[in-house]
Design a protein around this motif. Structure first.
Motif, mmCIF file in Angstrom:
data_model
loop_
_atom_site.group_PDB
_atom_site.id
_atom_site.type_symbol
_atom_site.label_atom_id
_atom_site.label_comp_id
_atom_site.label_asym_id
_atom_site.label_seq_id
_atom_site.Cartn_x
_atom_site.Cartn_y
_atom_site.Cartn_z
ATOM 1 N N GLY A 226 0.921 -1.627 -0.438
ATOM 2 C CA GLY A 226 0.070 -0.217 -0.276
ATOM 3 C C GLY A 226 0.522 1.105 -0.554
ATOM 4 N N SER A 227 2.383 1.328 0.387
ATOM 5 C CA SER A 227 3.006 1.927 0.041
ATOM 6 C C SER A 227 2.737 2.804 -1.148
ATOM 7 N N PRO A 228 2.862 4.031 -1.689
ATOM 8 C CA PRO A 228 3.111 5.041 -2.458
ATOM 9 C C PRO A 228 4.188 4.849 -3.401
ATOM 10 N N TRP A 229 5.489 4.392 -2.274
ATOM 11 C CA TRP A 229 6.284 4.427 -3.308
ATOM 12 C C TRP A 229 6.743 3.306 -3.957
ATOM 13 N N GLN A 230 6.336 1.713 -3.326
ATOM 14 C CA GLN A 230 6.481 0.451 -3.734
ATOM 15 C C GLN A 230 6.066 0.648 -5.311
ATOM 16 N N SER A 231 5.126 1.478 -5.447
ATOM 17 C CA SER A 231 4.782 2.069 -7.596
ATOM 18 C C SER A 231 5.437 2.830 -8.116
ATOM 19 N N TRP A 232 5.523 3.828 -7.199
ATOM 20 C CA TRP A 232 5.528 5.234 -7.800
ATOM 21 C C TRP A 232 6.869 4.773 -8.780
ATOM 22 N N PRO A 233 6.858 5.377 -10.230
ATOM 23 C CA PRO A 233 7.831 5.615 -10.832
ATOM 24 C C PRO A 233 9.578 6.154 -10.894
ATOM 25 N N LEU A 234 9.938 6.035 -9.453
ATOM 26 C CA LEU A 234 11.120 7.517 -8.799
ATOM 27 C C LEU A 234 11.897 7.587 -10.475
ATOM 28 N N ASP A 235 11.973 6.778 -11.418
ATOM 29 C CA ASP A 235 12.603 6.564 -12.701
ATOM 30 C C ASP A 235 12.182 8.582 -13.863
ATOM 31 N N ARG A 236 11.255 8.448 -13.348
ATOM 32 C CA ARG A 236 10.707 9.237 -14.437
ATOM 33 C C ARG A 236 10.160 10.885 -13.468
ATOM 34 N N GLU A 237 11.176 11.079 -12.401
ATOM 35 C CA GLU A 237 10.621 12.434 -11.900
ATOM 36 C C GLU A 237 12.402 13.628 -11.991
#
Length: 166
Positions: free
Chosen positions: A9-20
């Motif tokens: 349920g953590s938003p960081w688990q699925s957030w694509p940080l390589d797009r930021e």
């Protein structure tokens, strides 16, 4: 508990940080003054954009659902059309926009979240987070100069706020 279930349920688990692209600057002014520089139509036109760029506004409505349509104009006359659609504003904490060229359905548009965090010493940390729809688009923005230009924009904000806060 396993690592995976611990992060469920953590938003960081699925957030694509390589797009930021994330930029941050400490501004020597209270949060309400810094927020006003972003949310006041008169002020934002004075400082926004990289060094050497002038802003020519076609339309400006800095409210939820409003748009700011403008050109960034270089000293040699090159024009870059821009459109920001203001998705959410919560004074004095954050502003969320969709930013791209001034065309409908611009495939290069991205989401931008600007947060304003007041420090105990009266200064404000401004964090500008660009969230691009793909890793490739993020890499293209970096190649175009998004990090350098974003840093210049935050420098101009700091100079503007220093004048206003006097």
């Amino acid at each position: 508990m396993s690592e995976a279930s611990n992060n469920a349920g953590s938003p960081w688990q699925s957030w694509p940080l390589d797009r930021e692209i994330v930029l941050s600057r400490l501004i020597d002014a209270p949060r309400d003054i810094v927020y006003a520089a972003w949310s006041d139509p008169e002020q934002i036109q004075q400082w926004f954009g990289p060094e050497g760029m002038e802003i020519e506004t076609h339309e400006i409505n800095l409210t939820q659902g409003g748009r700011w349509r403008f050109d960034m104009v270089t000293t040699d006359g090159m024009r870059y059309s821009n459109r920001m659609v203001f998705l959410s504003l919560e004074a004095p904490a954050f502003i969320e926009v969709e930013h791209g060229t001034d065309q409908d359905d611009d495939p290069g548009r991205f989401r931008m979240l600007v947060t304003f965090d007041e420090q105990s010493n009266g200064k404000t940390v401004v964090t500008l987070r660009q969230m691009h729809p793909s890793k490739e688009q993020r890499e293209g923005a970096i190649g175009f100069g998004a990090v350098e230009y974003g840093g210049q924009t935050l420098d101009k904000l700091a100079r503007h706020v220093a004048k206003v806060a006097r």
